[in-house]
Design an enzyme around this catalytic site. Structure first.
Site, PDB file in Angstrom:
ATOM      1  N   ASP A   1      12.954 -21.309  37.568  1.00 46.69           N
ATOM      2  CA  ASP A   1      12.970 -20.590  38.851  1.00 46.69           C
ATOM      3  C   ASP A   1      11.773 -19.632  38.929  1.00 46.69           C
ATOM      4  OD1 ASP A   1      13.904 -18.742  37.031  1.00 46.69           O
ATOM      5  OD2 ASP A   1      15.640 -18.117  38.227  1.00 46.69           O
ATOM      6  N   SER A   2      10.991 -19.548  37.851  1.00 43.17           N
ATOM      7  CA  SER A   2       9.710 -18.846  37.906  1.00 43.17           C
ATOM      8  C   SER A   2       8.820 -19.452  38.988  1.00 43.17           C
ATOM      9  CB  SER A   2       9.011 -18.898  36.544  1.00 43.17           C
ATOM     10  OG  SER A   2       8.986 -20.227  36.045  1.00 43.17           O
TER      11      SER A   2
ATOM     12  N   ASP B   1      16.445 -25.076  36.392  1.00 46.10           N
ATOM     13  CA  ASP B   1      17.095 -23.761  36.435  1.00 46.10           C
ATOM     14  C   ASP B   1      18.050 -23.673  37.613  1.00 46.10           C
ATOM     15  OD1 ASP B   1      16.591 -21.860  34.486  1.00 46.10           O
ATOM     16  OD2 ASP B   1      14.700 -21.201  35.377  1.00 46.10           O
TER      17      ASP B   1
ATOM     18  N   LYS C   1      19.838 -25.115  33.372  1.00 43.22           N
ATOM     19  CA  LYS C   1      19.814 -23.864  32.596  1.00 43.22           C
ATOM     20  C   LYS C   1      20.395 -22.766  33.474  1.00 43.22           C
ATOM     21  CE  LYS C   1      15.848 -21.472  31.629  1.00 43.22           C
ATOM     22  NZ  LYS C   1      16.085 -20.174  32.335  1.00 43.22           N
TER      23      LYS C   1
ATOM     24  N   GLU D   1      21.422 -18.357  33.426  1.00 50.43           N
ATOM     25  CA  GLU D   1      21.220 -17.087  32.725  1.00 50.43           C
ATOM     26  C   GLU D   1      22.540 -16.362  32.486  1.00 50.43           C
ATOM     27  OE1 GLU D   1      18.279 -14.664  34.705  1.00 50.43           O
ATOM     28  OE2 GLU D   1      16.782 -16.266  34.673  1.00 50.43           O
TER      29      GLU D   1
ATOM     30  N   GLU E   1      14.920 -14.542  25.456  1.00 50.75           N
ATOM     31  CA  GLU E   1      13.719 -13.979  26.095  1.00 50.75           C
ATOM     32  C   GLU E   1      13.533 -12.513  25.749  1.00 50.75           C
ATOM     33  OE1 GLU E   1      12.980 -15.085  30.153  1.00 50.75           O
ATOM     34  OE2 GLU E   1      11.404 -13.567  30.386  1.00 50.75           O
TER      35      GLU E   1
HETATM   36  O1  KIV Z   1      12.039 -19.697  34.979  1.00 49.11           O
HETATM   37  C1  KIV Z   1      11.432 -19.855  33.900  1.00 49.11           C
HETATM   38  O2  KIV Z   1      10.286 -20.269  33.904  1.00 49.11           O
HETATM   39  C2  KIV Z   1      12.151 -19.526  32.670  1.00 49.11           C
HETATM   40  C3  KIV Z   1      11.437 -19.303  31.370  1.00 49.11           C
HETATM   41  C4  KIV Z   1      12.366 -19.321  30.211  1.00 49.11           C
HETATM   42  C5  KIV Z   1      10.223 -20.011  31.062  1.00 49.11           C
HETATM   43  O3  KIV Z   1      13.339 -19.387  32.718  1.00 49.11           O
END
Ligand code: KIV
Length: 281
Positions: free
Chosen positions: A49-50, A88, A118, A120, A186
């Site tokens: 999500d970056s 993400d 993924k 968080e 992280e």
């Molecule tokens: O969104 C992202 O790029 C991440 C990092 C762990 C690279 O979650």
């Protein structure tokens, strides 16, 4: 619906089995050309999500939507053959309930052809991870500095110092016991990353978490020198493509202003039917 991964692509169980072995190589990708570049070098490619900050100019990942993740996921799918593709789950798409998380993760998987998602959080999302993985969706966890919680943290500070270390160990343990097949650590101190890596049964993937982890991940635009908004200490610049692009664009602008471009090579004559060098335009 999008295509799924090729039959040679790595799987979530294969990644889990790499615990304690050759370090896992992971990078982000957001586009088809980006995915093609990283595929043969990486075990895991994350549609992070970056993307919101790197490609859309957002000031954090908080505003990233499910639609954005699906659009970029579809683009990445077209460029991947061998790496495991992970997408993400954006902020707000999984926190409400395990059912919400499953519904949105299933949509992401079906639309993008990703092999895993993924999300968080630690203890607070363990029940959700258990629910989602029990229904056939492989999950990577993400603990320590979780950027979607930037407003709660008050910035992107180092996590896991002093007594906080115990909470992050509990978070990583909860995520592993809930069924995640790997976990991103992280921006935490090396000693904590080493302890977590020793304590839990799944691979740890570090970003700012030292070589003690079972693998490493970076935002690809950071390590290529293409994204300048932040420069965290944990990023090693392997190239300065942003500087190279700036020099090239400046040279083009100068050439146009001084009428050096287009030159004779780039100009068409008026002979009918002239074809030069296999061009298509
Ligand atoms: O969104 C992202 O790029 C991440 C990092 C762990 C690279 O979650």
């Amino acid at each position: 619906m999008s295509a799924t991964a090729g039959s040679n692509a790595l799987t979530a169980p294969a990644i889990a089995a790499r615990k304690g072995k050759t370090p896992l190589v992971c990078l982000t990708a957001y586009t088809t050309p980006g995915a093609k570049l990283v595929d043969e070098h990486c075990d895991v490619v994350l549609v992070g999500d970056s993307v919101g900050m790197v490609l859309h100019g957002m000031s954090s990942t908080v505003g990233v939507t499910l639609e954005m993740m699906i659009l970029h996921g579809k683009a990445v799918r077209r460029g991947l053959h061998s790496a495991l593709m992970v997408v993400d789950m954006p902020f707000g798409s999984y926190e409400e309930s395990p059912a919400q998380a499953f519904r949105n993760a299933a949509l992401v998987m079906a639309e993008t052809g990703a092999a895993a998602v993924k999300l968080e959080g630690g203890e607070s999302v363990a029940e959700t991870i258990r629910f989602v993985t029990a229904r056939g969706i492989p999950v990577i966890g993400h603990v320590g500095l979780t950027p979607q919680a930037v407003n709660a943290f008050g910035g992107y500070h180092l996590q896991g110092q002093g007594e906080d270390a115990e909470q992050i160990l509990r978070d990583a343990t909860a995520v592993a016991e809930a069924g995640a097949f790997a976990v991103v650590l992280e921006k935490i101190p090396e000693a904590l990353a080493r302890l977590i890596t020793q304590e839990i049964a799944i691979p740890t993937i570090g970003i700012g978490a030292s070589p003690a982890c079972d693998g490493q991940i970076l935002v690809v635009d950071d390590m290529l020198g293409l994204f300048g908004a932040f420069r965290p200490r944990f990023v090693k610049r392997y190239a300065e493509l942003g500087k190279g692009a700036d020099a090239a664009i400046a040279a083009y602008a100068k050439d146009v202003r001084e009428r050096r471009f287009p030159a004779a090579d780039h100009v068409f004559g008026d002979e009918p039917g002239t074809v030069t060098g296999g061009e298509c335009t």
